[in-house]
Design a protein around this motif. Structure first.
Motif, PDB file in Angstrom:
ATOM      1  N   PHE A  63      22.502 -20.158  32.327  1.00 43.84           N
ATOM      2  CA  PHE A  63      22.828 -21.289  31.465  1.00 43.84           C
ATOM      3  C   PHE A  63      22.918 -20.866  30.007  1.00 43.84           C
ATOM      4  CE2 PHE A  63      20.528 -22.815  35.144  1.00 43.84           C
ATOM      5  CZ  PHE A  63      21.281 -23.884  35.567  1.00 43.84           C
ATOM      6  N   GLY A  64      23.771 -21.584  29.269  1.00 48.60           N
ATOM      7  CA  GLY A  64      23.745 -21.447  27.828  1.00 48.60           C
ATOM      8  C   GLY A  64      22.475 -22.092  27.290  1.00 48.60           C
ATOM      9  N   HIS A  65      21.892 -21.526  26.243  1.00 47.06           N
ATOM     10  CA  HIS A  65      20.622 -22.028  25.700  1.00 47.06           C
ATOM     11  C   HIS A  65      19.565 -22.080  26.803  1.00 47.06           C
ATOM     12  CE1 HIS A  65      22.864 -23.081  22.114  1.00 47.06           C
ATOM     13  NE2 HIS A  65      23.695 -23.817  22.846  1.00 47.06           N
ATOM     14  N   GLY A  66      19.411 -20.957  27.506  1.00 40.74           N
ATOM     15  CA  GLY A  66      18.481 -20.878  28.626  1.00 40.74           C
ATOM     16  C   GLY A  66      17.043 -21.110  28.249  1.00 40.74           C
ATOM     17  N   GLU A  67      16.726 -20.995  26.931  1.00 34.47           N
ATOM     18  CA  GLU A  67      15.336 -21.217  26.507  1.00 34.47           C
ATOM     19  C   GLU A  67      14.883 -22.643  26.788  1.00 34.47           C
ATOM     20  OE1 GLU A  67      18.117 -21.785  23.021  1.00 34.47           O
ATOM     21  OE2 GLU A  67      17.784 -20.261  24.556  1.00 34.47           O
ATOM     22  N   GLU A  68      15.819 -23.596  26.766  1.00 31.92           N
ATOM     23  CA  GLU A  68      15.465 -24.981  27.094  1.00 31.92           C
ATOM     24  C   GLU A  68      14.984 -25.084  28.535  1.00 31.92           C
ATOM     25  OE1 GLU A  68      18.610 -27.686  26.219  1.00 31.92           O
ATOM     26  OE2 GLU A  68      19.014 -26.825  24.245  1.00 31.92           O
TER      27      GLU A  68
END
Length: 363
Positions: A63-68
């Motif tokens: 995913f994009g912005h996997g930190e979320e």
């Protein structure tokens, strides 16, 4: 079958996981470190990579912005919620990101502590729209059937009375008026018969080759428009035969192609009218709230002026027509016949390109 065997090899024998293969939504099952340990067939379709490539990678890397997602996984591991929904973007090589609705589910007492369920936002909107179309079409059919039956009986009495009156008239010139009554009654009778046709005709099921249907319709329409109209064939010859009512499918497709030809009258006069009939196989399709592994996708496209914006959302409604003198029943009947095959018709239109898309289940 090979994909199923590979999953069985890469996943411990937890019977509950096998049931996830039946779901239409994409499902990933993660271990305590966020590593994917199981992915169903719908997940393969969504991410466009095989289960072998999915299993063993960290879920956040997809995913994009996997930190979320990492934060949500940490919260799930510490039992801060039972289920949490959020919007995420899927990164796919060489493709634009796809937005999905992601539900993180904390699983207690199971070998794998987290489950991810993913649905494309666009796909969910499409499913909702299809359900509305089906419900609306059913309501329209019931209304038309009841209305047609209510009209039919008094119409026969009206025609009979006009005939009796005509026989008693002393002045032959007055028969002109009774003939108007009789002719108009006959016209309305024809309309009523067309409204009731889908409910009267028996559903005769047999083996259907969709390309035989296409060729029959193509020859009929070209016979009606021998000059100025070109019908292009783009067939997938690998399509299998399926069970259906060939007569109904010919009529449904004929109504759509004739509708396109009528919209192309200015282009036919100029000699540059074009209709394209395309057949393809599509996989993992939801139709009438059921999931099918394989479906037929048939496109009928034309280069006409497009459907008028004011009726674009109502073209399958009965008695709605975009041309003067049209009955507004052709597309309604086409939709009815396709839905009797558990299929669906959709339309996308803009000036210069109108596409009718027919989906019919195969497996």
């Amino acid at each position: 079958m090979n994909a199923f065997i590979s999953r069985a090899r890469e996943t411990p024998p937890v019977p509950d996981l096998m049931a996830l293969e039946l779901l239409a939504s994409a499902v990933l099952v993660l271990d305590a470190k966020g590593i994917i340990r199981f992915a169903n067939a719908a997940a393969e379709d969504l991410f466009e990579i095989s289960v072998r490539q999915l299993v063993g990678v960290h879920a956040s890397s997809l995913f994009g912005h996997g930190e979320e997602l990492q934060r949500s996984l940490a919260e799930a591991m510490t039992n801060q919620f039972a289920a949490k929904r959020q919007l995420m973007d899927i990164e796919r090589a060489g493709r634009d990101p796809v937005q999905v609705s992601l539900t993180v589910v904390a699983i207690h007492g199971q070998p794998w502590p987290v489950l991810l369920e993913l649905r494309e936002i666009e796909q969910q909107l499409k499913v909702d729209r299809e359900e509305r179309l089906l419900d609306q079409a059913q309501a329209n059919r019931e209304l038309l059937r009841n209305l047609a039956h209510e009209i039919k009986n008094p119409l026969g009495g009206l025609r009979g009375a006009a005939q009796l009156l005509e026989a008693e008239l002393p002045d032959p010139s007055l028969k002109e008026y009774t003939q108007v009554i009789i002719q108009e009654a006959d016209r309305l009778q024809t309309l009523v018969d067309r409204l009731l046709a889908p409910h009267r005709a028996p559903h005769i099921v047999g083996d259907v080759n969709i390309h035989e249907v296409c060729e029959r319709v193509r020859s009929l329409v070209l016979a009606e428009h021998p000059r100025g109209l070109k019908i292009i064939r783009d067939y997938d010859i690998s399509l299998p035969e399926f069970r259906g009512d060939k007569v109904q499918l010919i009529q449904a497709m004929l109504n759509i192609v004739r509708n396109a030809a009528q919209a192309l009258k200015p282009q036919i006069k100029e000699g540059d009218a074009q209709i394209t009939i395309q057949t393809r196989v599509t996989r993992q399709v939801t139709l009438a709230k059921r999931r099918y592994k394989l479906a037929l996708e048939l496109h009928v496209s034309d280069n006409g002026p497009g459907v008028p914006p004011e009726i674009r959302d109502r073209i399958f409604h009965p008695l709605v027509s975009g041309r003067e003198g049209g009955s507004g029943l052709g597309l309604t009947l086409a939709q009815t016949f396709v839905q009797q095959h558990e299929g669906l018709i959709e339309c996308e239109s803009r000036p210069g390109c109108t596409v009718f898309r027919i989906l019919l289940p195969l497996l």
